[in-house]
Write a protein that holds these residues in place. Structure first.
Motif, mmCIF file in Angstrom:
data_model
loop_
_atom_site.group_PDB
_atom_site.id
_atom_site.type_symbol
_atom_site.label_atom_id
_atom_site.label_comp_id
_atom_site.label_asym_id
_atom_site.label_seq_id
_atom_site.Cartn_x
_atom_site.Cartn_y
_atom_site.Cartn_z
ATOM 1 N N ARG A 1 0.829 -1.209 0.000
ATOM 2 C CA ARG A 1 0.000 0.000 0.000
ATOM 3 C C ARG A 1 0.863 1.259 0.000
ATOM 4 O O ARG A 1 0.574 2.223 -0.716
ATOM 5 C CB ARG A 1 -0.919 -0.015 1.219
ATOM 6 N N ASP B 1 -3.863 4.826 -4.204
ATOM 7 C CA ASP B 1 -4.327 4.743 -2.816
ATOM 8 C C ASP B 1 -5.362 3.641 -2.593
ATOM 9 O O ASP B 1 -5.718 3.356 -1.449
ATOM 10 C CB ASP B 1 -4.935 6.079 -2.377
ATOM 11 N N ASP B 2 -5.870 3.050 -3.654
ATOM 12 C CA ASP B 2 -6.928 2.045 -3.513
ATOM 13 C C ASP B 2 -6.465 0.680 -4.034
ATOM 14 O O ASP B 2 -7.218 -0.057 -4.660
ATOM 15 C CB ASP B 2 -8.196 2.478 -4.249
ATOM 16 N N GLU C 1 -7.948 -3.809 -0.647
ATOM 17 C CA GLU C 1 -9.087 -3.583 0.242
ATOM 18 C C GLU C 1 -9.036 -4.584 1.401
ATOM 19 O O GLU C 1 -8.765 -5.769 1.194
ATOM 20 C CB GLU C 1 -10.383 -3.756 -0.549
ATOM 21 N N GLY D 1 -8.154 -3.972 -4.582
ATOM 22 C CA GLY D 1 -9.036 -2.819 -4.518
ATOM 23 C C GLY D 1 -9.507 -2.374 -5.893
ATOM 24 O O GLY D 1 -9.308 -3.062 -6.906
ATOM 25 N N ALA D 2 -10.105 -1.194 -5.933
ATOM 26 C CA ALA D 2 -10.653 -0.701 -7.201
ATOM 27 C C ALA D 2 -9.556 -0.373 -8.204
ATOM 28 O O ALA D 2 -9.768 -0.456 -9.411
ATOM 29 C CB ALA D 2 -11.501 0.543 -6.932
ATOM 30 N N CYS D 3 -8.380 0.013 -7.721
ATOM 31 C CA CYS D 3 -7.231 0.312 -8.594
ATOM 32 C C CYS D 3 -7.578 1.348 -9.660
ATOM 33 O O CYS D 3 -7.185 1.227 -10.831
ATOM 34 C CB CYS D 3 -6.699 -0.966 -9.269
#
Length: 232
Positions: A204, A213-214, A217, A227-229
């Protein structure tokens, strides 16, 4: 060519024990009794893996790791005479791939070394048309073992890349910490949940510096998934 392991420990008896076990497993070895000698050998011999004692005089293993990571992604297996969580977490956060506490079984060390080397054995030069995984702004070059965010390469350790590749292979799946450990090392390896958490924290941090930042998750009480990426 045989794979070479650099064994770094200020105790000659421990070096002898590890060298014997590693050579019996078919690996080549080189030895260093202090951090400065380790850095010199790592630069001149380009070992496939470094076994690195933390508690050495003058230049300790954590500082050696910092200097190695400044210009190399060679896998690092830490040794320590103390089973203190702060040592374990700090070693992983500095870029270590695994951690073994003294006193140890030479067979366990060899098994951990072989598990890491299996993950690095097939790392050919990056190819433009190589296999890849992509999700949003994340792309993993599986042949070149490279991770990219929005086209920018993010330097990862072998273990960090392996974890991210696992999550990216099934983006909708939530992986428990035990499942991640089993996929990386095989069932029965004594790796703590906090070690996995430290690797995730490293991932992260590295991707956040590149704008991601994503990346991963957290599902409370369950585990982690991709994560959503940047897709959301």
């Amino acid at each position: 060519m045989p794979r070479t392991v650099l064994v770094v420990d200020d105790d000659p008896h421990i070096r002898q024990l590890l060298v014997f076990a590693l050579q019996k497993a078919g690996l080549d070895t080189i030895e260093a009794g202090d951090g400065e000698a380790a850095l010199a050998l790592a630069g001149s011999h380009a070992p496939a893996l470094v076994i690195l004692d933390i508690n050495m005089p003058r230049l300790d293993g954590l500082e050696v790791c910092r200097r190695l990571r400044a210009g190399s992604d060679v896998p690092i297996l830490f040794l320590s005479s103390r089973d203190e969580e702060i040592d374990r977490i700090l070693g992983i956060e500095l870029g270590g791939d695994d951690y073994v506490v003294k006193p140890f079984s030479p067979r366990e060390v060899v098994a951990r070394v072989m598990a890491i080397l299996r993950r690095t054995a097939a790392r050919p030069p990056a190819l433009e048309d190589g296999r890849s995984l992509a999700h949003g702004r994340l792309r993993l070059d599986l042949d070149g073992w490279r991770a990219l965010w929005a086209g920018q390469e993010v330097g990862l350790t072998v273990t960090e890349f392996s974890i991210l590749r696992l999550l990216a292979s099934m983006p909708a799946k939530v992986f428990s910490r035990d499942a991640i450990i089993d996929r990386l090392h095989g069932p029965g390896f004594a790796v703590t949940d906090r070690t996995i958490d430290s690797h995730i924290r490293n991932l992260r941090h590295k991707f956040a510096a590149a704008g991601g930042d994503d990346l991963i998750e957290t599902r409370a009480g369950i585990g982690y998934r991709l994560g959503a990426c940047g897709t959301a």
